[in-house]
Design an enzyme around this catalytic site. Sequence first.
Site, PDB file in Angstrom:
ATOM      1  N   HIS A   1       0.648  -1.332   0.061  1.00  0.00           N
ATOM      2  CA  HIS A   1      -0.016   0.020  -0.031  1.00  0.00           C
ATOM      3  C   HIS A   1       0.909   1.254   0.059  1.00  0.00           C
ATOM      4  O   HIS A   1       0.327   2.396  -0.044  1.00  0.00           O
ATOM      5  CB  HIS A   1      -1.050   0.009   1.430  1.00  0.00           C
ATOM      6  CG  HIS A   1      -2.181   0.581   0.811  1.00  0.00           C
ATOM      7  ND1 HIS A   1      -2.557   1.711   0.031  1.00  0.00           N
ATOM      8  CD2 HIS A   1      -3.729   0.082   1.219  1.00  0.00           C
ATOM      9  CE1 HIS A   1      -3.821   1.723  -0.107  1.00  0.00           C
ATOM     10  NE2 HIS A   1      -4.412   0.922   0.786  1.00  0.00           N
TER      11      HIS A   1
ATOM     12  N   ASP B   1      -2.244   1.782  -4.801  1.00  0.00           N
ATOM     13  CA  ASP B   1      -3.793   1.613  -4.432  1.00  0.00           C
ATOM     14  C   ASP B   1      -4.459   0.724  -5.404  1.00  0.00           C
ATOM     15  O   ASP B   1      -3.935   0.241  -6.307  1.00  0.00           O
ATOM     16  CB  ASP B   1      -4.433   2.991  -4.177  1.00  0.00           C
ATOM     17  CG  ASP B   1      -4.465   3.769  -5.469  1.00  0.00           C
ATOM     18  OD1 ASP B   1      -4.459   3.386  -6.571  1.00  0.00           O
ATOM     19  OD2 ASP B   1      -4.702   5.046  -5.076  1.00  0.00           O
TER      20      ASP B   1
END
Length: 518
Positions: free
Chosen positions: A184, A188
């Site tokens: 992350h 995304d």
Amino acid sequence: MTQDQVTLDEYKPYIADELIERGHARRMGHLENYFALLQRQKLYTNFSIYGELNKEVKDVDLTRALRSIIFKNPILAHTIVPKKYPDQEPFYQSEEYLNAPYPEHDFIKVLPKLSLSDILINEQEEFREIVDDILTQFKEANGVITPDIMKAVAYVIIPICDPSRPNWRLFRLSPTKFFYISNHCTSDAISGVNIFQDICTELSQNDEEPFRDDLQIFNYEEDWESFHKIYIPITDIIEYRPALTSLPKIIASALVKGFLNYRNWPTELTSTNDKGIPFDFNIITFTNDEVNSIRETVKKYNCTFTPFLQACWFVAMFNNGKIFHMDSWREWGLDVAIPSNSRRFLADEELKDIYKYGSNVGGLHYTHLISSFNIQLDEKEKFWDLVQYYQDGYTKSYENGDHFSGLGLLMMDGLVKRQNIDKVISSDYLHKTRAGVLFSNAGFFPQDRTQAYHVNDLLFTQSQGAMKFSFGLNIATTNIGGMNIAINVAQGTFDDEEGIIDLSQDFYRNIKSFSNIA
């Protein structure tokens, strides 16, 4: 000499002046730092996008495609440069670090070189056991992604400060089937979808283009002039921080909701240092024809997919009968977080394209009355009133800035300059009970079947680690493979693994019933 030049010294020799001058190194923005701290403090595991392509991809062609994509989007080739490399992990856990504010975030920079073997975890020894296990399961399942495979992928934890590899990987299941896996950091769900779509575009446009066969994606010293600049943080363009005048209302609302919300009592949160990823997984799928039927029904009510699916899920939770503690006077609301794509707020299409990769997200954060979920299958009017209520809430949030305020609170100068953000977040997450729902709809991604290479199917899943959610839903849709909904439930929410299956079936039934699918 500026203060920034003084503090830059602690990152040398890993950050050279020419990297900054060329636009190939910079400090992380506030949002990027948030996702980095989730890894520094072992609070989040990973998310993945499964992509199935229509044609086989050879290593040499994959290398060529990635080379072109990375030159245009160098954020894909970044690593994080910490303050105390190579002893960053104990430093970030130390009292020295956690008891002091660090308003200046760490740096990211373009890697010195990259080969396909640095991207494919199939060839990386540290993932050998997981890779072998998943490939065995995949073969036994005849090439189908199962809940057990999703659970196994959740164990892939990618280090954020690797000096030779980026913060994402590809896992090749077959010549046409891959997982994109990220921790992350500057990535995304949209990034994961875009990598597959861009690979297809590159291969379709240059299907016969010759390319060297050494599988080297780039060598920075030889190729640096081909790289675009790393874009500035999205938080330098879009204001995430709420107005000071709104703080009293936000704080008061959070306190009340925190006291009067659903809690999943059995599951106390600990960091991902502990063995095991405490989630069970399931998948439900709707064909493209079914998705079109749902879309037509939703359009009749002037709504969109997300509020419709959200209402179907909440009704399923209520009618399941094993989730809410109806005898608890404190349990009147359910917390839901809905991440979404902040790129929509950028000024034009050219700017949106520049930010097609990265952790460029916002999110809506609501508490909904549990009593409003008490809807039976024959109460269609009552159901669609609930959907419209959620739709109105989304529309309003885009107008008043609620889309950013949750994450924006963590970026306010009064907090960043006076407290250690890692400690603030860890204290809020750890040793607490899980609560609500993380509801992530990546969106609908139409594919051009006339293109030589295209994406047949997408599946979005994540393991949110110590984030305070009992339930997670992750949705991705194409016009070929239809809509895949990956569901995860924290272990301890139900007495056994059958709980997630029963809840998933209730959810599936609601979607079909309220959209009039036969």
